[in-house]
Scaffold this active site. Structure first.
Site, mmCIF file in Angstrom:
data_model
loop_
_atom_site.group_PDB
_atom_site.id
_atom_site.type_symbol
_atom_site.label_atom_id
_atom_site.label_comp_id
_atom_site.label_asym_id
_atom_site.label_seq_id
_atom_site.Cartn_x
_atom_site.Cartn_y
_atom_site.Cartn_z
ATOM 1 N N LYS A 81 0.815 -1.218 0.000
ATOM 2 C CA LYS A 81 0.000 0.000 0.000
ATOM 3 C C LYS A 81 0.845 1.263 0.000
ATOM 4 O O LYS A 81 0.340 2.349 -0.305
ATOM 5 C CB LYS A 81 -0.951 0.011 1.194
ATOM 6 C CG LYS A 81 -0.296 0.139 2.546
ATOM 7 C CD LYS A 81 -1.332 0.088 3.662
ATOM 8 C CE LYS A 81 -0.701 0.191 5.040
ATOM 9 N NZ LYS A 81 -0.040 1.497 5.272
ATOM 10 N N ASP A 82 2.153 1.159 0.340
ATOM 11 C CA ASP A 82 3.029 2.328 0.361
ATOM 12 C C ASP A 82 3.591 2.664 -1.020
ATOM 13 O O ASP A 82 4.191 3.732 -1.199
ATOM 14 C CB ASP A 82 4.207 2.094 1.316
ATOM 15 C CG ASP A 82 3.771 2.045 2.774
ATOM 16 O OD1 ASP A 82 2.725 2.627 3.101
ATOM 17 O OD2 ASP A 82 4.485 1.426 3.580
ATOM 18 N N ARG A 129 -8.155 8.477 4.650
ATOM 19 C CA ARG A 129 -9.133 7.454 4.239
ATOM 20 C C ARG A 129 -9.919 6.946 5.440
ATOM 21 O O ARG A 129 -11.151 6.840 5.401
ATOM 22 C CB ARG A 129 -8.407 6.283 3.560
ATOM 23 C CG ARG A 129 -9.285 5.050 3.334
ATOM 24 C CD ARG A 129 -8.471 3.850 2.904
ATOM 25 N NE ARG A 129 -7.490 3.464 3.904
ATOM 26 C CZ ARG A 129 -7.747 2.690 4.954
ATOM 27 N NH1 ARG A 129 -8.972 2.260 5.168
ATOM 28 N NH2 ARG A 129 -6.798 2.367 5.805
ATOM 29 N N ARG A 130 -9.193 6.616 6.506
ATOM 30 C CA ARG A 130 -9.875 6.144 7.709
ATOM 31 C C ARG A 130 -10.700 7.266 8.340
ATOM 32 O O ARG A 130 -11.809 7.032 8.831
ATOM 33 C CB ARG A 130 -8.854 5.606 8.714
ATOM 34 C CG ARG A 130 -8.214 4.297 8.288
ATOM 35 C CD ARG A 130 -7.126 3.860 9.244
ATOM 36 N NE ARG A 130 -6.558 2.572 8.865
ATOM 37 C CZ ARG A 130 -5.275 2.257 8.992
ATOM 38 N NH1 ARG A 130 -4.421 3.143 9.499
ATOM 39 N NH2 ARG A 130 -4.847 1.061 8.625
ATOM 40 N N ARG A 147 0.961 9.839 14.247
ATOM 41 C CA ARG A 147 2.004 9.242 13.419
ATOM 42 C C ARG A 147 2.871 8.367 14.308
ATOM 43 O O ARG A 147 2.848 8.478 15.524
ATOM 44 C CB ARG A 147 2.887 10.332 12.785
ATOM 45 C CG ARG A 147 2.284 11.044 11.568
ATOM 46 C CD ARG A 147 2.227 10.170 10.331
ATOM 47 N NE ARG A 147 3.457 9.440 10.075
ATOM 48 C CZ ARG A 147 4.554 9.943 9.505
ATOM 49 N NH1 ARG A 147 4.575 11.212 9.146
ATOM 50 N NH2 ARG A 147 5.618 9.190 9.295
ATOM 51 N N GLY A 148 3.666 7.520 13.699
ATOM 52 C CA GLY A 148 4.565 6.672 14.463
ATOM 53 C C GLY A 148 4.354 5.210 14.150
ATOM 54 O O GLY A 148 3.446 4.827 13.392
ATOM 55 N N ASN A 149 5.195 4.350 14.727
ATOM 56 C CA ASN A 149 5.095 2.929 14.468
ATOM 57 C C ASN A 149 3.922 2.323 15.243
ATOM 58 O O ASN A 149 3.220 3.004 15.998
ATOM 59 C CB ASN A 149 6.418 2.225 14.805
ATOM 60 C CG ASN A 149 6.828 2.425 16.258
ATOM 61 O OD1 ASN A 149 5.994 2.529 17.139
ATOM 62 N ND2 ASN A 149 8.133 2.467 16.496
ATOM 63 N N VAL A 150 3.724 1.019 15.053
ATOM 64 C CA VAL A 150 2.577 0.355 15.672
ATOM 65 C C VAL A 150 2.606 0.499 17.187
ATOM 66 O O VAL A 150 1.593 0.810 17.823
ATOM 67 C CB VAL A 150 2.539 -1.131 15.264
ATOM 68 C CG1 VAL A 150 1.480 -1.886 16.067
ATOM 69 C CG2 VAL A 150 2.261 -1.266 13.773
ATOM 70 N N THR A 152 3.968 2.821 19.042
ATOM 71 C CA THR A 152 3.664 4.203 19.430
ATOM 72 C C THR A 152 2.164 4.467 19.364
ATOM 73 O O THR A 152 1.595 5.134 20.239
ATOM 74 C CB THR A 152 4.400 5.187 18.507
ATOM 75 O OG1 THR A 152 5.811 4.975 18.631
ATOM 76 C CG2 THR A 152 4.072 6.624 18.853
ATOM 77 N N ARG A 153 1.517 3.920 18.362
ATOM 78 C CA ARG A 153 0.076 4.152 18.204
ATOM 79 C C ARG A 153 -0.725 3.413 19.270
ATOM 80 O O ARG A 153 -1.709 3.942 19.797
ATOM 81 C CB ARG A 153 -0.359 3.742 16.792
ATOM 82 C CG ARG A 153 0.321 4.573 15.714
ATOM 83 C CD ARG A 153 -0.150 4.218 14.332
ATOM 84 N NE ARG A 153 0.660 4.883 13.317
ATOM 85 C CZ ARG A 153 0.213 5.303 12.139
ATOM 86 N NH1 ARG A 153 -1.051 5.117 11.831
ATOM 87 N NH2 ARG A 153 1.007 5.886 11.283
ATOM 88 N N CYS A 247 -1.404 7.823 -2.237
ATOM 89 C CA CYS A 247 -1.681 6.790 -1.241
ATOM 90 C C CYS A 247 -2.283 7.368 0.032
ATOM 91 O O CYS A 247 -2.782 6.632 0.863
ATOM 92 C CB CYS A 247 -0.423 5.995 -0.915
ATOM 93 S SG CYS A 247 0.783 6.851 0.106
#
Length: 319
Positions: A81-82, A129-130, A147-150, A152-153, A247
């Protein structure tokens, strides 16, 4: 041809390395040659600005592709998707391995689902999109950026900074974080990003001047390709490309290979937000071999809905 090790270029995030390791292990099973991960830092890893302000497409892949073209690595793995929808000169998308679950997932406090979150709850996402699809559900939630990695979220929820966060189910499954999921979101409520859950394996394009090793690598990687997964992402990305969306644009799409009247067919659904944030949904169905054409047809129908202010939901059976 023999080589002591194959160098796989990857982003340095935990998820990217996990995904790359999975592909590397499969390639070693095919070739008997060990794979070494080579970490590459991308703009998307160091810049915490919203993706839409960074140009969206390519911020997670450009540096990885540059390393491939310079010969610093032998092949690379991305979250599909990126990838920008336009081909990259000198690089081939040689394999799309079997796809993981493409749906979005919710991680919420107190094990709540979307429908159970109280009015005013803060739901975090970095995806337009979300955001538009969440707001369209009419649950009265407040969508906040992140923002951030999984990790961090997820921490945003455990720390109380957000009541919930929406992430790709595929990434959570690959990281072994499924126990944190409070709801896997039905595509009828939220369509995923085109290509979500799929991996893209790229190598240098084969030309008359390619080396024996480059030819060997391309042939071995091609054995990892899954035909149904590739057809689905071709259709989804054709919608994205035809709609001229990057994207990070508010567009979702999901294709599935289903049993039709004449055998296996491709069922493709998509959603696109207009300038006022209204969602236009449409779906088509047709032959698997016509994946790209179906995607382009669906994009045209979505744009027609928007331009003509026609009904927002309909379905078409393709040839």
């Amino acid at each position: 041809m023999t080589t002591p090790v194959l160098r796989l270029g990857t982003r340095r995030s935990k998820l990217a390395r996990t995904q790359s390791k999975l592909v590397g292990e499969r390639l070693t099973a095919v070739t008997g040659i060990p794979v070494e991960l080579v970490d590459i830092v991308t703009e998307g890893d160091v810049n915490r600005a919203p993706l839409v302000t960074m140009g969206g497409a390519g911020v997670f892949v450009s540096a990885v592709r540059d390393a491939l073209l310079r010969g610093e690595v032998d092949f690379v793995v991305h979250s599909l998707k990126d990838l920008p929808t336009t081909p990259e000169p000198g690089i081939d998308l040689v394999a799309v391995p079997g796809r993981e679950d493409p749906r979005d997932a919710l991680i919420a406090r107190d094990n709540l689902t979307l429908g159970e979150l109280p009015v005013g709850s803060k739901v975090a996402t970095g995806s337009p999109r979300r955001q538009v699809q969440l707001e369209a559900l009419g649950f009265g939630i407040e969508v906040i950026g992140i923002r951030g990695n999984v990790g961090t979220r997820i921490e945003a929820v455990t720390s109380g900074a957000a009541d919930a966060v929406v992430l790709a189910n595929a990434g959570l499954r690959r990281l072994g974080e499924t126990d944190r999921i409070t709801e896997v979101i039905d595509p009828l409520q939220m369509l995923p990003a085109p290509g979500q859950g799929a991996l893209a394996v790229e190598c240098r394009a084969i030309t008359a001047t390619s080396t024996d090793q480059e030819r060997f690598i391309a042939k071995a990687l091609a054995e990892l390709d899954d035909a149904e997964s590739r057809a689905c992402v071709i259709a989804e990305r054709a919608v994205l490309s035809r709609a001229e969306a990057g994207c990070s644009a508010p567009l979702g799409a999901l294709a599935e290979v289903v049993e039709g009247d004449a055998g296996l067919e491709l069922s493709l659904a998509a959603v696109l937000a207009d300038a006022d944030g209204h969602l236009i949904r449409h779906s088509v169905q047709g032959r698997v071999v016509d994946a790209r054409t179906l995607g382009e047809e669906l994009a045209d129908l979505l744009l027609e809905r928007i331009d003509g202010n026609l009904p927002t939901t309909m379905s078409t059976k393709g040839a």
